[in-house]
Design an enzyme around this catalytic site. Structure first.
Site, PDB file in Angstrom:
ATOM      1  N   SER A  46       0.895  -1.424  -0.023  1.00 31.71           N
ATOM      2  CA  SER A  46      -0.063   0.061  -0.004  1.00 31.71           C
ATOM      3  C   SER A  46       0.876   1.301  -0.188  1.00 31.71           C
ATOM      4  CB  SER A  46      -1.018  -0.207   1.155  1.00 31.71           C
ATOM      5  OG  SER A  46      -1.873   1.074   1.129  1.00 31.71           O
TER       6      SER A  46
ATOM      7  N   ASP B  91      -9.701  -4.934  -4.759  1.00 27.36           N
ATOM      8  CA  ASP B  91      -9.233  -3.760  -3.878  1.00 27.36           C
ATOM      9  C   ASP B  91     -10.247  -2.705  -3.809  1.00 27.36           C
ATOM     10  OD1 ASP B  91      -7.629  -1.530  -2.789  1.00 27.36           O
ATOM     11  OD2 ASP B  91      -5.818  -2.671  -3.422  1.00 27.36           O
TER      12      ASP B  91
ATOM     13  N   HIS C 259      22.247  -3.969 -27.010  1.00 30.24           N
ATOM     14  CA  HIS C 259      22.356  -2.603 -26.498  1.00 30.24           C
ATOM     15  C   HIS C 259      22.546  -2.276 -24.979  1.00 30.24           C
ATOM     16  CE1 HIS C 259      19.903  -2.514 -30.585  1.00 30.24           C
ATOM     17  NE2 HIS C 259      20.539  -1.503 -30.639  1.00 30.24           N
TER      18      HIS C 259
END
Length: 559
Positions: free
Chosen positions: A357, A432, A508
């Site tokens: 949280s 949630d 890269h």
């Protein structure tokens, strides 16, 4: 006569120590023992003392005096929070005249004298208790000498943490000896002329004063309710039980850390490096939620999964001092990291940060400031505080709320997360109810925005308009079956996606952002977008406050 005088002075000094000493809550069982009684430890004079029950047993006088003082403390806290309303009421009734204020001050003075007398009686009760006398002797030796043996003896006691000696200071291993705060990400100030800047500052001054007052009164306490004294008082039995579990069952080591702003941070460390489990070599540092404490918080998830764990309490929570403001939070996290690296002996690459949280703010700050850590796990976290603050406040307060958050409570998790280059895993709670801006709408979960910000920064070519669209479609899925349906609809080939990313990294390097996907077909970019989204986000079918099971605690994916 001289010996008698010396003995009398020693007894009076011990009585004064008992009067001014901290409250003792518990005497822990001997570590590694299953018996309910701890082995006796030698007193400061070297004589063995009898063993006692795990809970401290105060004498009757101390017990009753403690109850009265605790009640007075609760009443004072209630008075403090209601003082603006009380002052307004007294003013309206005409009680704030000089004569009546003097009378009220007399009553207050009498009450203070009575409480001081009760504190002396409590000290007398402690003075007659050999259990407390031994404790206060050990505490004095720990403060006076600071030897490891003295601190080992002190570790079997649980008492008011304000009297615990400091175990580690932020400047013991830091080169920032003259700094009182760690750096935070802040918005670039707008460039104005000297005259315009002065006029603008004068014009904004009333708004800034209002924002400061709101942030440091109701704002901070709404954002971090765990810092409210009354809540901590109600949770005290649960916190004491949680500490006992960590110390007696997991050999937890409690420590006080001094942060650069002067705040003292309460920590608990469980060392698993001497076990046969390989994950014990890794340290998980846990950042709790806005009403979470390490004693009863998310720390138990990695602990039960077999990791070494370091928990700490926010400033103003339980044994930690200060107020949970963003700068203080970052300062606390910094000294926790320094303690883990320089005192506990963990390398940064062996440290995992796990946050639940609102703990995502300190976790992302630590990941940004200590880029060599092993991994970052954010459970039920969000990208930005402003949308969540606007959800619970009146629409007419939009301007004040936005300004207050940006100036004083700016938890910019998404911005800080993009500064970290290492492995990241986001855990989204599909039910949630806290970090969603629309009830029962999984697409309003701010964890979605945190994922999109991370992927758009790291893989901007893949996360163009088409990539964002398919990831949003995948995020709408709230069950594993729906997720798999979206994944199969776009015919995502995991092996192909993995080979593309591996080839790009070999050619890269691994520094983000990547330009992979620049010369790719839309179909290929869609596959990569879904592949990366599933690797960086894990769904957990639960509400915001449900504990994450140890079997669902996974390390982030990395190439």
């Amino acid at each position: 006569a001289g010996v008698a005088r010396l003995s009398f002075c020693s007894k009076m000094a011990k009585l004064l120590s008992c009067i001014l000493g901290p409250r003792l809550y518990r005497v822990y069982r001997e570590r590694g023992s299953r018996r309910s009684r701890p082995e006796a430890i030698e007193s400061s004079q070297g004589a063995p003392e009898p063993s006692w029950e795990s809970y401290y047993q105060p004498r009757s006088l101390e017990k009753h005096a403690d109850s009265i003082l605790a009640l007075a403390s609760v009443l004072w806290s209630i008075s403090y929070y209601s003082s603006p309303f009380a002052a307004f009421y007294l003013y309206r009734k005409g009680y704030l005249t000089m004569s009546k204020v003097v009378a009220i001050s007399h009553y207050a003075g009498t009450m203070l004298l009575l409480l001081a007398g009760i504190a002396c009686l409590r000290g007398l009760g402690r003075w007659t208790n050999p259990q407390y006398i031994q404790f206060i002797s050990v505490l004095e030796d720990a403060h006076r000498y600071g030897k490891p043996e003295d601190k080992r003896k002190l570790s079997i006691y649980n008492f008011d943490f304000r009297s615990w000696p400091v175990d580690f200071r932020w400047d013991e291993a830091s080169s920032r000896s003259d700094s009182r705060s760690v750096p935070l990400l802040r918005a670039e100030p707008k460039h104005r002329s000297a005259v315009n800047g002065f006029l603008h500052a004068i014009k904004k001054l009333p708004c800034q004063i209002a924002s400061y007052i709101v942030a440091h009164t109701i704002g901070r306490r709404m954002l971090y309710p765990g810092s409210v004294y009354l809540l901590q008082k109600a949770l005290m039995p649960m916190l004491l039980q949680g500490q006992a579990r960590l110390v007696e069952e997991y050999h937890g080591k409690r420590a006080k850390l001094a942060a650069c702003d002067g705040n003292e941070i309460d920590t608990m460390f469980m060392d698993r490096r001497d076990t046969l489990e390989p994950q014990g070599k890794k340290l998980v540092i846990c950042s709790e939620g806005n009403a979470g404490f390490y004693e009863v918080g998310c720390l138990s998830t990695p602990l039960d999964a077999g990791y070494s764990v370091l928990g700490w309490n926010h400033p103003g929570f339980a044994g930690s001092t200060g107020a949970p403001l963003p700068q203080n939070e970052a300062n606390a996290m910094d000294v926790v990291m320094q303690y883990a690296i320089h005192h506990l002996g963990f390398l940064p690459e062996d440290i995992i940060i796990y946050a639940w949280s609102i703990g995502g703010f300190t976790a992302t700050w630590a990941a940004m400031s200590y880029p060599d850590i092993s991994a970052l796990i954010l459970d039920a976290s969000f990208d930005d505080l402003v949308p969540l603050a606007l959800k619970v406040m009146p629409e007419s307060w939009r301007g004040l709320v936005t300004r207050t958050v940006r100036l004083h409570l700016n938890l910019n998790n998404g911005e800080q997360l993009c500064k970290y280059q290492g492995p990241v895993l986001l855990v989204r709670r599909t039910k949630d109810e806290i970090i969603t801006t629309v009830p029962d709408d999984i697409m309003s979960n701010r964890g979605n925005d945190l994922l999109l910000k991370l992927l758009q920064f790291r893989y901007p070519k893949v996360m163009a308009e088409e990539g964002v669209r398919v990831v949003r479609e995948w995020l709408e899925a709230s069950t594993p079956m729906e997720e798999a349906s979206v994944y199969s609809r776009y015919e995502v080939e995991d092996d192909w996606c993995l080979s593309v990313l591996t080839s790009y990294k070999a050619e890269h390097g691994d520094a983000f952002p990547w330009s992979v996907g620049d010369d790719m077909t839309p179909e290929g970019r869609r596959q990569l977008a879904l592949f990366l989204a599933r690797k960086h986000l894990q769904n957990f079918e639960a509400t915001h406050c449900a504990p994450l099971p140890p079997q669902d605690f996974h390390l982030p994916w990395h190439l």
